[in-house]
Design a protein around this motif. Structure first.
Motif, mmCIF file in Angstrom:
data_model
loop_
_atom_site.group_PDB
_atom_site.id
_atom_site.type_symbol
_atom_site.label_atom_id
_atom_site.label_comp_id
_atom_site.label_asym_id
_atom_site.label_seq_id
_atom_site.Cartn_x
_atom_site.Cartn_y
_atom_site.Cartn_z
ATOM 1 N N TYR A 46 0.822 -1.173 -0.035
ATOM 2 C CA TYR A 46 -0.010 0.070 0.071
ATOM 3 C C TYR A 46 0.901 1.187 -0.137
ATOM 4 C CZ TYR A 46 -3.037 -3.486 2.049
ATOM 5 O OH TYR A 46 -4.013 -4.652 2.477
ATOM 6 N N LEU A 122 5.186 -8.599 12.752
ATOM 7 C CA LEU A 122 4.158 -7.876 12.607
ATOM 8 C C LEU A 122 2.989 -8.137 12.582
ATOM 9 C CD1 LEU A 122 4.101 -4.533 10.211
ATOM 10 C CD2 LEU A 122 2.147 -5.794 10.600
ATOM 11 N N THR A 126 -0.308 -8.425 15.295
ATOM 12 C CA THR A 126 -1.554 -7.923 15.119
ATOM 13 C C THR A 126 -2.522 -9.262 15.441
ATOM 14 O OG1 THR A 126 -0.394 -6.698 13.038
ATOM 15 C CG2 THR A 126 -2.873 -7.384 12.784
ATOM 16 N N GLY A 150 -2.928 -17.351 4.528
ATOM 17 C CA GLY A 150 -2.004 -16.120 4.524
ATOM 18 C C GLY A 150 -1.112 -16.078 5.632
ATOM 19 N N GLY A 151 -0.219 -15.135 5.465
ATOM 20 C CA GLY A 151 0.964 -15.027 6.569
ATOM 21 C C GLY A 151 0.103 -14.654 7.873
ATOM 22 N N LYS A 176 -4.295 -24.081 -0.568
ATOM 23 C CA LYS A 176 -4.377 -23.432 0.669
ATOM 24 C C LYS A 176 -5.388 -23.568 1.648
ATOM 25 C CE LYS A 176 -2.865 -18.750 -1.222
ATOM 26 N NZ LYS A 176 -3.186 -17.480 -1.816
ATOM 27 N N TYR A 191 -13.320 -19.588 -0.945
ATOM 28 C CA TYR A 191 -14.412 -18.548 -1.580
ATOM 29 C C TYR A 191 -14.047 -18.116 -2.828
ATOM 30 C CZ TYR A 191 -10.540 -15.523 0.402
ATOM 31 O OH TYR A 191 -9.541 -14.737 0.652
ATOM 32 N N GLY A 215 -9.479 -9.291 6.500
ATOM 33 C CA GLY A 215 -8.294 -8.414 5.964
ATOM 34 C C GLY A 215 -8.398 -8.562 4.451
ATOM 35 N N VAL A 216 -9.353 -8.864 3.806
ATOM 36 C CA VAL A 216 -9.261 -9.070 2.487
ATOM 37 C C VAL A 216 -10.009 -7.740 1.979
ATOM 38 C CG1 VAL A 216 -10.526 -10.263 0.448
ATOM 39 C CG2 VAL A 216 -9.350 -11.439 2.281
ATOM 40 N N GLY A 238 -7.945 -4.670 6.887
ATOM 41 C CA GLY A 238 -7.001 -4.564 5.805
ATOM 42 C C GLY A 238 -7.833 -4.919 4.471
ATOM 43 N N SER A 241 -7.719 -6.706 -1.172
ATOM 44 C CA SER A 241 -8.442 -6.884 -2.615
ATOM 45 C C SER A 241 -8.699 -5.701 -3.154
ATOM 46 C CB SER A 241 -9.712 -7.763 -2.451
ATOM 47 O OG SER A 241 -10.637 -7.107 -1.520
ATOM 48 N N PRO A 263 -9.462 -1.258 13.001
ATOM 49 C CA PRO A 263 -8.375 -1.206 13.732
ATOM 50 C C PRO A 263 -6.846 -1.246 12.967
ATOM 51 C CG PRO A 263 -8.972 -3.660 13.902
ATOM 52 C CD PRO A 263 -9.728 -2.641 12.756
ATOM 53 N N THR A 264 -5.828 -0.647 13.673
ATOM 54 C CA THR A 264 -4.393 -0.647 13.214
ATOM 55 C C THR A 264 -3.513 -1.051 14.320
ATOM 56 O OG1 THR A 264 -3.823 1.562 13.870
ATOM 57 C CG2 THR A 264 -4.788 1.331 11.718
ATOM 58 N N LEU A 265 -2.539 -1.880 14.092
ATOM 59 C CA LEU A 265 -1.444 -2.172 15.003
ATOM 60 C C LEU A 265 -0.879 -1.105 15.726
ATOM 61 C CD1 LEU A 265 0.500 -4.271 16.328
ATOM 62 C CD2 LEU A 265 1.704 -4.033 14.352
ATOM 63 N N GLY A 318 1.885 -18.215 3.728
ATOM 64 C CA GLY A 318 2.470 -18.010 4.735
ATOM 65 C C GLY A 318 3.185 -16.640 4.647
HETATM 66 N N1 NAP Z 1 -4.681 -3.408 10.731
HETATM 67 C C1 NAP Z 1 -3.668 -4.200 11.029
HETATM 68 O O1 NAP Z 1 -3.204 -3.671 12.145
HETATM 69 C C2 NAP Z 1 -2.769 -4.892 10.265
HETATM 70 C C3 NAP Z 1 -1.669 -5.473 10.347
HETATM 71 C C4 NAP Z 1 -1.134 -6.396 9.638
HETATM 72 C C5 NAP Z 1 -1.671 -6.670 8.433
HETATM 73 N N2 NAP Z 1 -2.871 -6.400 8.147
HETATM 74 C C6 NAP Z 1 -3.657 -6.609 6.973
HETATM 75 O O2 NAP Z 1 -3.966 -8.251 7.101
HETATM 76 C C7 NAP Z 1 -3.964 -8.702 5.739
HETATM 77 C C8 NAP Z 1 -2.897 -9.865 5.695
HETATM 78 O O3 NAP Z 1 -1.723 -9.504 5.693
HETATM 79 P P1 NAP Z 1 -0.589 -10.300 5.121
HETATM 80 O O4 NAP Z 1 0.647 -9.521 5.192
HETATM 81 O O5 NAP Z 1 -0.546 -11.521 6.142
HETATM 82 O O6 NAP Z 1 -1.018 -10.819 3.852
HETATM 83 P P2 NAP Z 1 -1.246 -12.279 3.258
HETATM 84 O O7 NAP Z 1 -2.474 -12.774 3.894
HETATM 85 O O8 NAP Z 1 -0.201 -13.218 3.402
HETATM 86 O O9 NAP Z 1 -2.021 -12.018 1.890
HETATM 87 C C9 NAP Z 1 -2.947 -11.591 1.563
HETATM 88 C C10 NAP Z 1 -3.968 -12.642 0.973
HETATM 89 O O10 NAP Z 1 -5.274 -12.184 0.998
HETATM 90 C C11 NAP Z 1 -5.952 -12.827 0.082
HETATM 91 N N3 NAP Z 1 -6.793 -12.165 -0.886
HETATM 92 C C12 NAP Z 1 -7.938 -12.163 -1.340
HETATM 93 N N4 NAP Z 1 -8.277 -11.351 -2.548
HETATM 94 C C13 NAP Z 1 -6.882 -10.890 -2.888
HETATM 95 C C14 NAP Z 1 -6.668 -10.070 -3.680
HETATM 96 N N5 NAP Z 1 -7.611 -9.305 -4.738
HETATM 97 N N6 NAP Z 1 -5.487 -9.779 -3.983
HETATM 98 C C15 NAP Z 1 -4.303 -10.286 -3.160
HETATM 99 N N7 NAP Z 1 -4.496 -10.896 -2.025
HETATM 100 C C16 NAP Z 1 -6.163 -11.420 -1.990
HETATM 101 C C17 NAP Z 1 -5.144 -13.914 -0.491
HETATM 102 O O11 NAP Z 1 -5.381 -15.241 0.108
HETATM 103 P P3 NAP Z 1 -6.247 -16.231 -0.596
HETATM 104 O O12 NAP Z 1 -5.659 -16.363 -1.988
HETATM 105 O O13 NAP Z 1 -6.558 -17.201 0.342
HETATM 106 O O14 NAP Z 1 -7.766 -15.457 -0.846
HETATM 107 C C18 NAP Z 1 -3.760 -13.295 -0.047
HETATM 108 O O15 NAP Z 1 -2.716 -14.522 0.160
HETATM 109 C C19 NAP Z 1 -3.732 -7.575 4.923
HETATM 110 O O16 NAP Z 1 -4.991 -6.923 4.210
HETATM 111 C C20 NAP Z 1 -2.816 -6.454 5.561
HETATM 112 O O17 NAP Z 1 -3.075 -5.154 5.209
HETATM 113 C C21 NAP Z 1 -3.400 -5.467 8.880
#
Ligand code: NAP
Length: 324
Positions: A46, A122, A126, A150-151, A176, A191, A215-216, A238, A241, A263-265, A318
């Motif tokens: 982002y 991180l 979270t 996902g991770g 997955k 999905y 987070g999607v 998050g 998408s 929320p945010t970290l 992951g």
């Molecule tokens: N607010 C906070 O405090 C905070 C902190 C950390 C992370 N986050 C958010 O948590 C989410 C996960 O973070 P992560 O770094 O661990 O990523 P991640 O889950 O490893 O990757 C994102 C996953 O989202 C899914 N997804 C669904 N539609 C998608 C699209 N159109 N494009 C890309 N991915 C899509 C995919 O899994 P599938 O293929 O299984 O659908 C992808 O593997 C992110 O949105 C991130 O911004 C928020």
């Protein structure tokens, strides 16, 4: 000299450049760390694309792990040689070495290996706040968690099971789905091929779930609201998408007096006490064996472009880490 990844404009992964910089000596309250792990998180994409604006030119990355190389004046809590990590910035984590304020650093406990934290911290912090503070998950809660392989999702599934929840996880492929099941998810929904709202309603006998962790973003927003039971909580954390479209608050009334939080970290770790408490929760979860960190997908630091391409193409299963 240090190798760093920087951007001079916003755009796709190719805007990232490998540069050599002189890091210099730490100022008051700062240390210089030699990094062995630079975490790659979705938020970095982002910052790179401009979805979350940053002042340009800029480094990238909010997370790193390494060893303290030098201390500036006034730093008393850390010694040279200490293993440390950070996961709340400041931005510039994609670097072989960097200066950073000591206030942001957490010393790794003896019993925690570098690879259990590097690239995972991180996400793990979270998960800690989402499951313990945003909605304190109780034994028996039926919880919907999107992108469960996902991770962040892989850590969340294990942590939710440890708390005694019934976990419904969504994923984008059969491969997955297998990963999420192995980690303990009770119900896994692909999905890409199934309607997740219909499946959640079936699983909960029409009642819906008390909390959805989403987070999607854009792609799942509407469906997530439809999965919630009366007065349920939508945790929109998050936008993998894309950003959720603007909406009228009346939708929360129409769907059952729902609650919503974004929320945010950063806001859960804004004080040193909160930062330390959140990190300690992660170390305890790992140390007790409740959560096992898988092998993060590794790229050389200079291949940050490929790491971002793979993350955005949903190819990574992951966590992701750059190795200087
Ligand atoms: N607010 C906070 O405090 C905070 C902190 C950390 C992370 N986050 C958010 O948590 C989410 C996960 O973070 P992560 O770094 O661990 O990523 P991640 O889950 O490893 O990757 C994102 C996953 O989202 C899914 N997804 C669904 N539609 C998608 C699209 N159109 N494009 C890309 N991915 C899509 C995919 O899994 P599938 O293929 O299984 O659908 C992808 O593997 C992110 O949105 C991130 O911004 C928020």
């Amino acid at each position: 000299m240090a190798t760093v990844i920087r951007i001079h404009e916003n755009g796709g992964p190719d805007v990232m450049r490998v540069e050599q910089v002189d890091v210099g000596e730490p100022g008051p309250g700062e240390v210089r760390i030699r990094q062995t792990h630079c975490g790659v998180n979705y938020i970095d994409t982002y910052h790179r694309s401009g979805l979350y604006p940053v002042a340009l030119p800029s480094g990238l990355g909010l997370e790193g792990l390494g060893v303290v190389e030098a201390r500036g004046p006034g730093v008393t809590e850390l010694e040279e040689g200490d293993r440390v990590c950070y996961a709340t910035g400041p931005i510039g984590g994609y670097a072989s070495a960097r200066l950073i304020t000591a206030e942001k650093l957490i010393r790794l406990p003896e019993d925690i290996r570098d690879d259990q934290i590097g690239g995972h911290m991180l996400r793990a912090m979270t998960v800690q706040y989402l499951l313990h503070r945003t909605y304190p998950v109780k034994k028996g809660d039926v919880v919907l968690f999107h992108a469960a392989a996902g991770g962040l999702g892989q850590i969340a599934v294990q942590w939710l099971k440890h708390l005694g929840a019934v976990v419904i996880g969504t994923v984008g492929s059969d491969e997955k789905a297998e990963v999420a099941r192995k980690l303990g998810a009770d119900h896994v929904i692909n999905y890409s091929t199934e309607n997740f709202v219909t499946r959640v309603k079936e699983i909960t006998d029409g009642k819906g779930v008390p909390v959805v962790y989403d987070g999607v973003g854009k792609a799942t927003w509407e469906g997530s609201l439809d999965c919630l039971g009366l007065r349920g909580l939508m945790v929109s954390f998050g936008n993998a998408s894309g950003n959720v479209d603007p909406f009228a608050p009346g939708i929360l009334a129409a769907k059952g007096s729902l609650f919503l939080t974004r929320p945010t970290l950063a806001s859960y770790t804004s004080t040193r006490a909160d930062l330390v408490e959140t990190a300690t929760g992660v170390f305890q979860a790992i140390g007790s064996g409740a959560v096992q960190m898988g092998q993060a997908v590794e790229y050389p630091l200079a291949d940050a472009v490929q790491a971002h391409k793979d993350l955005e193409a949903r190819k990574i299963v992951g966590s992701t880490v750059l190795k200087p």
